[in-house]
Motif scaffolding. Structure first.
Motif, PDB file in Angstrom:
ATOM      1  N   ALA A  28       0.814  -1.221   0.000  1.00 48.61           N
ATOM      2  CA  ALA A  28       0.000   0.000   0.000  1.00 48.61           C
ATOM      3  C   ALA A  28       0.845   1.268   0.000  1.00 48.61           C
ATOM      4  CB  ALA A  28      -0.935   0.004   1.215  1.00 48.61           C
ATOM      5  N   GLU A  29       2.162   1.134  -0.066  1.00 46.16           N
ATOM      6  CA  GLU A  29       3.050   2.302  -0.014  1.00 46.16           C
ATOM      7  C   GLU A  29       2.721   3.355  -1.082  1.00 46.16           C
ATOM      8  OE1 GLU A  29       5.050  -1.112   1.975  1.00 46.16           O
ATOM      9  OE2 GLU A  29       4.050  -0.848   0.049  1.00 46.16           O
ATOM     10  N   PRO A  30       2.384   2.967  -2.332  1.00 46.76           N
ATOM     11  CA  PRO A  30       2.067   3.988  -3.344  1.00 46.76           C
ATOM     12  C   PRO A  30       0.877   4.877  -2.983  1.00 46.76           C
ATOM     13  CG  PRO A  30       2.560   1.899  -4.417  1.00 46.76           C
ATOM     14  CD  PRO A  30       2.465   1.619  -2.944  1.00 46.76           C
ATOM     15  N   MET A  31       0.022   4.428  -2.071  1.00 47.06           N
ATOM     16  CA  MET A  31      -1.117   5.240  -1.652  1.00 47.06           C
ATOM     17  C   MET A  31      -0.679   6.507  -0.921  1.00 47.06           C
ATOM     18  SD  MET A  31      -3.830   2.380  -0.297  1.00 47.06           S
ATOM     19  CE  MET A  31      -4.338   0.987  -1.323  1.00 47.06           C
ATOM     20  N   LEU A  32       0.552   6.543  -0.487  1.00 49.08           N
ATOM     21  CA  LEU A  32       1.070   7.699   0.248  1.00 49.08           C
ATOM     22  C   LEU A  32       1.793   8.693  -0.655  1.00 49.08           C
ATOM     23  CD1 LEU A  32       0.476   5.582   2.467  1.00 49.08           C
ATOM     24  CD2 LEU A  32       2.509   6.378   3.663  1.00 49.08           C
ATOM     25  N   PHE A  33       1.856   8.397  -1.947  1.00 48.82           N
ATOM     26  CA  PHE A  33       2.678   9.180  -2.868  1.00 48.82           C
ATOM     27  C   PHE A  33       2.326  10.667  -2.869  1.00 48.82           C
ATOM     28  CE2 PHE A  33       3.638  10.192  -7.559  1.00 48.82           C
ATOM     29  CZ  PHE A  33       4.856  10.745  -7.227  1.00 48.82           C
ATOM     30  N   GLU A  34       1.055  11.002  -2.998  1.00 46.41           N
ATOM     31  CA  GLU A  34       0.666  12.411  -3.079  1.00 46.41           C
ATOM     32  C   GLU A  34       1.026  13.168  -1.808  1.00 46.41           C
ATOM     33  OE1 GLU A  34      -0.331  13.998  -5.765  1.00 46.41           O
ATOM     34  OE2 GLU A  34      -0.111  12.098  -6.859  1.00 46.41           O
ATOM     35  N   SER A  35       0.844  12.516  -0.672  1.00 41.84           N
ATOM     36  CA  SER A  35       1.201  13.159   0.601  1.00 41.84           C
ATOM     37  C   SER A  35       2.705  13.341   0.722  1.00 41.84           C
ATOM     38  CB  SER A  35       0.684  12.313   1.774  1.00 41.84           C
ATOM     39  OG  SER A  35      -0.722  12.316   1.831  1.00 41.84           O
TER      40      SER A  35
ATOM     41  N   TYR B 146       2.981  -0.344  -9.735  1.00 43.41           N
ATOM     42  CA  TYR B 146       2.268   0.645  -8.927  1.00 43.41           C
ATOM     43  C   TYR B 146       3.228   1.614  -8.227  1.00 43.41           C
ATOM     44  CZ  TYR B 146      -1.697  -2.513  -9.586  1.00 43.41           C
ATOM     45  OH  TYR B 146      -2.684  -3.294 -10.139  1.00 43.41           O
ATOM     46  N   TYR B 147       4.485   1.204  -8.086  1.00 42.01           N
ATOM     47  CA  TYR B 147       5.482   2.017  -7.389  1.00 42.01           C
ATOM     48  C   TYR B 147       6.276   2.931  -8.328  1.00 42.01           C
ATOM     49  CZ  TYR B 147       5.116  -1.108  -3.273  1.00 42.01           C
ATOM     50  OH  TYR B 147       4.683  -1.822  -2.184  1.00 42.01           O
ATOM     51  N   GLU B 148       6.291   2.609  -9.616  1.00 38.99           N
ATOM     52  CA  GLU B 148       7.237   3.254 -10.540  1.00 38.99           C
ATOM     53  C   GLU B 148       7.167   4.782 -10.522  1.00 38.99           C
ATOM     54  OE1 GLU B 148       7.613   1.767 -14.464  1.00 38.99           O
ATOM     55  OE2 GLU B 148       7.750  -0.325 -13.843  1.00 38.99           O
ATOM     56  N   LYS B 149       5.972   5.325 -10.553  1.00 45.69           N
ATOM     57  CA  LYS B 149       5.820   6.788 -10.572  1.00 45.69           C
ATOM     58  C   LYS B 149       6.434   7.413  -9.326  1.00 45.69           C
ATOM     59  CE  LYS B 149       2.325  10.375 -11.349  1.00 45.69           C
ATOM     60  NZ  LYS B 149       0.867  10.646 -11.536  1.00 45.69           N
ATOM     61  N   MET B 150       6.151   6.819  -8.169  1.00 43.54           N
ATOM     62  CA  MET B 150       6.685   7.333  -6.914  1.00 43.54           C
ATOM     63  C   MET B 150       8.203   7.157  -6.845  1.00 43.54           C
ATOM     64  SD  MET B 150       5.580   6.418  -2.974  1.00 43.54           S
ATOM     65  CE  MET B 150       5.775   4.669  -3.164  1.00 43.54           C
ATOM     66  N   LEU B 151       8.696   6.003  -7.272  1.00 44.34           N
ATOM     67  CA  LEU B 151      10.132   5.738  -7.209  1.00 44.34           C
ATOM     68  C   LEU B 151      10.907   6.657  -8.146  1.00 44.34           C
ATOM     69  CD1 LEU B 151      10.094   1.825  -7.064  1.00 44.34           C
ATOM     70  CD2 LEU B 151      10.568   3.407  -5.188  1.00 44.34           C
ATOM     71  N   ASN B 152      10.374   6.876  -9.331  1.00 48.54           N
ATOM     72  CA  ASN B 152      11.052   7.780 -10.272  1.00 48.54           C
ATOM     73  C   ASN B 152      11.087   9.202  -9.722  1.00 48.54           C
ATOM     74  OD1 ASN B 152      11.696   5.873 -12.250  1.00 48.54           O
ATOM     75  ND2 ASN B 152       9.669   6.017 -13.188  1.00 48.54           N
ATOM     76  N   PHE B 153      10.003   9.611  -9.092  1.00 50.42           N
ATOM     77  CA  PHE B 153       9.968  10.948  -8.499  1.00 50.42           C
ATOM     78  C   PHE B 153      10.987  11.077  -7.373  1.00 50.42           C
ATOM     79  CE2 PHE B 153       8.417  13.643  -5.028  1.00 50.42           C
ATOM     80  CZ  PHE B 153       8.361  14.882  -5.668  1.00 50.42           C
ATOM     81  N   LEU B 154      10.975  10.117  -6.455  1.00 48.51           N
ATOM     82  CA  LEU B 154      11.898  10.178  -5.317  1.00 48.51           C
ATOM     83  C   LEU B 154      13.345  10.096  -5.769  1.00 48.51           C
ATOM     84  CD1 LEU B 154       9.997   7.960  -2.708  1.00 48.51           C
ATOM     85  CD2 LEU B 154      10.340  10.442  -2.632  1.00 48.51           C
ATOM     86  N   SER B 155      13.610   9.288  -6.792  1.00 48.65           N
ATOM     87  CA  SER B 155      14.977   9.156  -7.305  1.00 48.65           C
ATOM     88  C   SER B 155      15.470  10.463  -7.915  1.00 48.65           C
ATOM     89  CB  SER B 155      15.043   8.046  -8.356  1.00 48.65           C
ATOM     90  OG  SER B 155      14.748   6.796  -7.784  1.00 48.65           O
ATOM     91  N   SER B 156      14.553  11.259  -8.446  1.00 49.90           N
ATOM     92  CA  SER B 156      14.935  12.540  -9.046  1.00 49.90           C
ATOM     93  C   SER B 156      15.196  13.614  -7.990  1.00 49.90           C
ATOM     94  CB  SER B 156      13.836  13.015 -10.008  1.00 49.90           C
ATOM     95  OG  SER B 156      12.669  13.406  -9.299  1.00 49.90           O
ATOM     96  N   LYS B 157      14.713  13.375  -6.784  1.00 50.85           N
ATOM     97  CA  LYS B 157      14.831  14.371  -5.712  1.00 50.85           C
ATOM     98  C   LYS B 157      15.823  13.971  -4.618  1.00 50.85           C
ATOM     99  CE  LYS B 157      11.485  16.928  -7.425  1.00 50.85           C
ATOM    100  NZ  LYS B 157      11.727  18.276  -7.957  1.00 50.85           N
TER     101      LYS B 157
END
Length: 282
Positions: free
Chosen positions: A211-218, A240-251
């Motif tokens: 359920a970790e991707p559910m926290l992405f927007e927050s 389901y994680y890719e969008k969040m992981l790519n974002f975090l990896s960029s930051k």
């Protein structure tokens, strides 16, 4: 040993608690403890145990955990799960004042950090009511103060309201695709941060079984407040994680649990097994 067995046969006709059986009692205990110690040596398990007539408990890195928990796992390393996280944080000179433990389960990690960082404020969040009872029990049986742990029986999700959480899975209870479970309140990480007036998060640990991707927007909204994210990723749900992981990896810089920097987090996870943990550090 033969004499002990012969004596044991007399248990039903003689009182083992009587004074005349005082040497027999210690002989039996000594023999049973010897078996137990032999098993620990065979397992090469380094933790200590507390045993009394109420049951047995594990004492590891100063944290007491109830051995009667059927979901307790004795890892080959034997270390408290908080120790490798703490080692990483110390290597990167991170001071801990506020910790959010999402998916606290029985409290092993929250309790570890409560013992090592008594001035830190620790929010231990657990969705499962059955797990939450175990969390509360473990918080109440430590040899150190646990006043800095604040337990919450709620799920963190992408919405506020209620959701279903699975039952009978211990640390693997989840709110993902639950058909037969129990109802539990849910809240976004964003609302949790606002409700508790949290202005900085030194460690955000997330282990909520897919359920970790559910926290992405927050996480996106509050990323500047978060120093370190330690997150489990369910490899079978990687898409389901890719969008969040790519974002975090960029930051943020990403590190594996062996403390090596990871340049391609998606590839790193694809080469992993069922689940893997990663750090994202400011």
């Amino acid at each position: 040993m033969r004499k002990i067995i012969l004596k044991l046969k007399q248990f039903f006709v003689k009182d083992i608690r009587s004074n005349e059986n005082r040497f027999l009692r210690i002989a039996i205990l000594r023999q049973q403890i010897s078996i137990f110690v032999s098993l620990l040596k065979k397992f090469d398990y380094p933790a200590s145990f507390i045993i009394n007539k109420e049951g047995a408990k594990i004492l590891n890195e100063g944290v007491v955990l109830d051995l009667n928990n059927k979901f307790l796992k004795l890892t080959t390393e034997g270390a408290n799960e908080g120790l490798p996280i703490d080692i990483f944080l110390r290597q990167h000179h991170k001071d801990l004042k506020t910790i959010i433990d999402v998916g606290a389960f029985q409290g092993e990690i929250s309790l570890y950090f409560a013992s090592k960082y008594p001035n830190a404020k620790i929010y231990a969040i657990e969705a499962s009511p059955e797990n939450f009872k175990l969390l509360k029990k473990n918080i109440g049986q430590q040899f150190f103060s646990t006043k800095n742990i604040f337990p919450f029986n709620t799920a963190l999700s992408s919405v506020n309201g209620t959701t279903m959480v699975s039952i009978g899975g211990g640390s693997e209870n989840t709110i993902v695709d639950v058909k037969d479970g129990t109802k539990t309140p849910c809240i976004t990480l964003d609302k949790f941060i606002q409700d508790n007036s949290i202005d900085k998060i030194d460690l955000l640990k997330i282990d909520i079984e897919g359920a970790e991707p559910m926290l992405f927007e927050s996480i996106k909204k509050h990323l500047e407040k978060i120093q370190v994210i330690y997150m489990e990723i369910t490899c079978s749900r990687l898409e389901y994680y890719e969008k969040m992981l790519n974002f975090l990896s960029s930051k943020r810089r990403c590190f594996s649990t062996t403390y090596e920097q990871v340049n391609d987090v998606i590839k790193h996870i694809e080469n992993s097994e069922r689940a893997t943990d990663v750090f994202f550090i400011n």
